[in-house]
Each structure stands twice: as structure tokens, then as C-alpha cells.
Scaffold this active site. Structure first.
Site, PDB file in Angstrom:
ATOM      1  N   SER A 176      -1.762  14.868  -6.617  1.00 34.37           N
ATOM      2  CA  SER A 176      -1.839  14.063  -7.834  1.00 34.37           C
ATOM      3  C   SER A 176      -3.154  14.359  -8.534  1.00 34.37           C
ATOM      4  O   SER A 176      -4.120  14.809  -7.902  1.00 34.37           O
ATOM      5  CB  SER A 176      -1.782  12.575  -7.481  1.00 34.37           C
ATOM      6  OG  SER A 176      -2.157  11.768  -8.580  1.00 34.37           O
ATOM      7  N   TYR A 204      -6.281   5.920  -2.377  1.00 33.78           N
ATOM      8  CA  TYR A 204      -5.177   6.780  -2.810  1.00 33.78           C
ATOM      9  C   TYR A 204      -5.704   8.159  -3.211  1.00 33.78           C
ATOM     10  O   TYR A 204      -5.160   9.192  -2.794  1.00 33.78           O
ATOM     11  CB  TYR A 204      -4.432   6.143  -3.983  1.00 33.78           C
ATOM     12  CG  TYR A 204      -3.324   7.012  -4.521  1.00 33.78           C
ATOM     13  CD1 TYR A 204      -2.198   7.305  -3.751  1.00 33.78           C
ATOM     14  CD2 TYR A 204      -3.403   7.564  -5.801  1.00 33.78           C
ATOM     15  CE1 TYR A 204      -1.193   8.120  -4.239  1.00 33.78           C
ATOM     16  CE2 TYR A 204      -2.390   8.375  -6.296  1.00 33.78           C
ATOM     17  CZ  TYR A 204      -1.293   8.653  -5.509  1.00 33.78           C
ATOM     18  OH  TYR A 204      -0.295   9.463  -5.984  1.00 33.78           O
TER      19      TYR A 204
END
Length: 322
Positions: A176, A204
Site C-alpha cells: 500500500s 498498518y
């Protein structure tokens, strides 16, 4: 704030809205005879990837935690494939139980697949969790790091010999743009499991940086083989994560409304990983350890992502944990 500043500087996130679409479903070559595993294939990007592969002839294993959800996805996919690809043969779809939150179960899933005696031409490490509240995995590891990185590392390494035996073959690692956001040093190895040392967004980003580092280190180890390892940021996609209550009810509603306006559908979002998984360009141009954003456009990772010393440090750290 760190993540926002980094994404503006790198332009990885914003470029997803201004780059051309370099791949489409009609460009996917015939996948007949190919065996693939897609983690998290019962929903979202994983489901769209599975449909795209199976619709072009691949035999796809849905590596998922829930058997009921996977079997329901298989039935739904069979109908969808017949509608989208009316000339296609009956799709070959199977469930493979995989719980990325537990390393022993990851090893067991790999063992179950290996016991079938099949080749493995494609592994798509698609599954993951995003910005969930702090928790520890079954192995006592911070959960986002455990599920997004550790589980896939263990699963991949347990399958690697079979993947090498099946070459030319490919491994696709989803990351990501959030990999650009971790704190100074990239990964805080010493305080990984300390809740107060990081927040849910940083955790994350840390797990997504680990995906980049792992993929690049693995690609380097496989440089003399015909196993092609590459990395994908799928873009802002309307998947189930937007319905998680990680940010509170108010922010979750905002994300849901935002998704309707700017997010890609999973079918469009999956095209970049399908490009890396199927395009002849990957082999013909010897593309390895590279990072792609929508749709099938290559850019550089963050500086941390390119740091070979950090890649090797993570590799050693992960080996000790598993």
C-alpha cells in the site's frame, strides 16, 4: 501526519488518479493449466482477482479463514464467470483453509496444498487487515504485522520449493502507499508489540512496509530463477475495510461516503495485481522486485522500501519469530 507528508512527497497515492490504465481483462492471456492460490479470495480484491484468473482458465485455490464464506464465494464466482466469459470452461475453484493470524495454521495450509501434488505457478498474497484496534496474534505478535506480514511470509516460504519447481512462476505481494508512513527507522523492531509506542495507522503502515521489504528481499534471493516477485499498491478501492469500525462510527460513515465518490471498484482495483500475475511483460522484460500502482504503472517505493540493509534486518527478524 508523517504518512500524509510522505505520500505528498512521493506522489504514490495521488498518482493513482492520474496514471493511465495499462491493463485490462481482455489483455489477460489464457491461463489454462496454471495453478494459483489467492489469499483472501472470498471478497473484495481477492475475489475479483480469483474471478479474473479462473475466467481465463486457471485452477484457483481460495485461501481463506472461513470455509462458509469461501464456498459461497465459489458459487457466486461460477455464475459470474459464466456471465462474463461465456466461452470459458467450467471454472476450477477450491477452498484452502488459511488463518494468517496463526503461523502454525499457515504452515498447515501450505502442507495441505503440497499434499495434493500439484504445481504452483502463481501465489497472490492479497489478504490483510487494515487499521484494526491493537491486538496480539495467536503467536503473541502485534496483529496487523502478524496477519499482513508474518502469516504471508510463513505461508510463502512453506510453498517456495513447489513454486520454484513450477517455474516460470510468480509471487504477487500486496502492499500500500501506506508503506511510506512508518516512524523513523522504518520498523521499530524493539517495540513492535508495545501498544503505547504506536497508533493504529502507524502499525498498518509498518506492516505494509514489511510487505515491500519482504518482496524485495525475496526477489533478490530468486534472481537466478524464473520466479518473478513483484509488489502492488491496488489504490483506493471500495472493499470491506471501509465498513470496519476502526475509526469510530462517525469516521466510518465518512469513509463509506468517500468510497462511493472516489474509490475504484474491486474489479478495477484488481487489474494491477492481475497485470503482475499474468502479463507476458513480467517475463519478457525480466521484471522483478518492482512496485506498481493503478493501473499497472511502475513507480519507486519509499526510501525505506529500497533499503537493502533494512530488508535483510526484517528477514532475519522474521526468521527468528517463525
Amino acid at each position: 501526519m508523517v504518512m500524509l507528508e510522505s505520500s505528498i512527497t512521493q506522489c504514490a497515492f495521488w498518482k493513482t488518479y492520474f496514471t493511465p490504465r495499462r491493463y485490462s481483462y481482455d489483455k489477460i492471456p489464457d491461463q489454462t493449466g496454471k495453478i494459483a492460490i489467492v489469499t483472501g479470495a472470498n471478497t473484495g480484491l481477492g475475489y475479483a482477482t480469483m474471478v479474473g484468473l479462473a475466467g481465463h482458465g486457471a485452477h484457483v485455490f481460495l485461501a481463506c479463514r472461513s470455509k462458509d464464506r469461501a464456498l459461497a464465494a465459489i458459487e457466486r464466482a461460477k455464475i459470474e464467470i459464466k456471465e462474463k466469459y461465456p466461452q470459458a470452461a467450467d471454472p476450477k475453484l477450491e477452498f484452502l483453509e488459511l488463518d494468517l493470524n496463526d503461523m502454525n495454521k499457515c504452515k498447515q495450509a501450505a502442507k495441505e496444498f503440497l499434499g495434493k501434488g500439484l504445481p504452483l505457478h502463481l501465489l497472490v498474497n492479497n489478504s490483510g487487515i487494515i487499521m484494526t484496534p491493537f491486538a496480539l496474534s495467536a503467536d503473541g505478535i502485534e496483529q496487523q504485522f502478524a496477519v499482513n506480514h508474518m502469516g504471508h511470509f510463513v505461508f510463502t516460504m512453506a510453498l517456495l520449493d513447489r513454486i520454484k519447481e513450477s517455474q516460470p512462476s510468480r509471487i504477487v505481494v500486496l502492499s500500500s502507499f501506506a508503506h511510506e508512513g512508518p516512524t523513523k527507522g522504518g520498523i521499530d523492531f524493539d517495540t513492535l508489540n508495545e501498544e503505547k509506542k504506536s497508533d493504529t495507522v502507524t502499525r498498518y503502515g509498518r506492516s505494509k512496509l514489511a510487505n515491500v521489504l519482504f518482496a524485495k528481499a525475496l526477489a533478490r534471493r530468486l534472481a537466478e530463477t524464473q520466479v518473478y516477485v513483484n509488489i502492488v499498491h491496488p489504490g483506493y478501492v471500495a472493499t470491506e475495510w471501509a465498513r470496519q469500525d476502526s475509526f469510530g462510527t462517525f469516521m466510518t460513515k465518512i469513509f463509506e461516503k468517500l468510497s462511493k465518490v472516489v474509490a475504484m471498484t474491486p474489479e478495477i482495483g484488481a487489474l494491477t495485481q492481475l497485470y503482475v500475475a499474468t502479463s507476458p511483460e513480467i517475463v519478457n522484460k525480466n521484471i522483478r522486485g518492482r512496485y506498481f500502482i493503478p493501473i499497472a504503472n511502475e513507480i519507486q517505493t519509499s526510501a525505506y522500501g529500497q533499503d537493502e540493509q533494512l530488508q535483510e534486518k526484517l528477514w532475519s527478524f522474521t526468521e527468528k519469530l517463525r
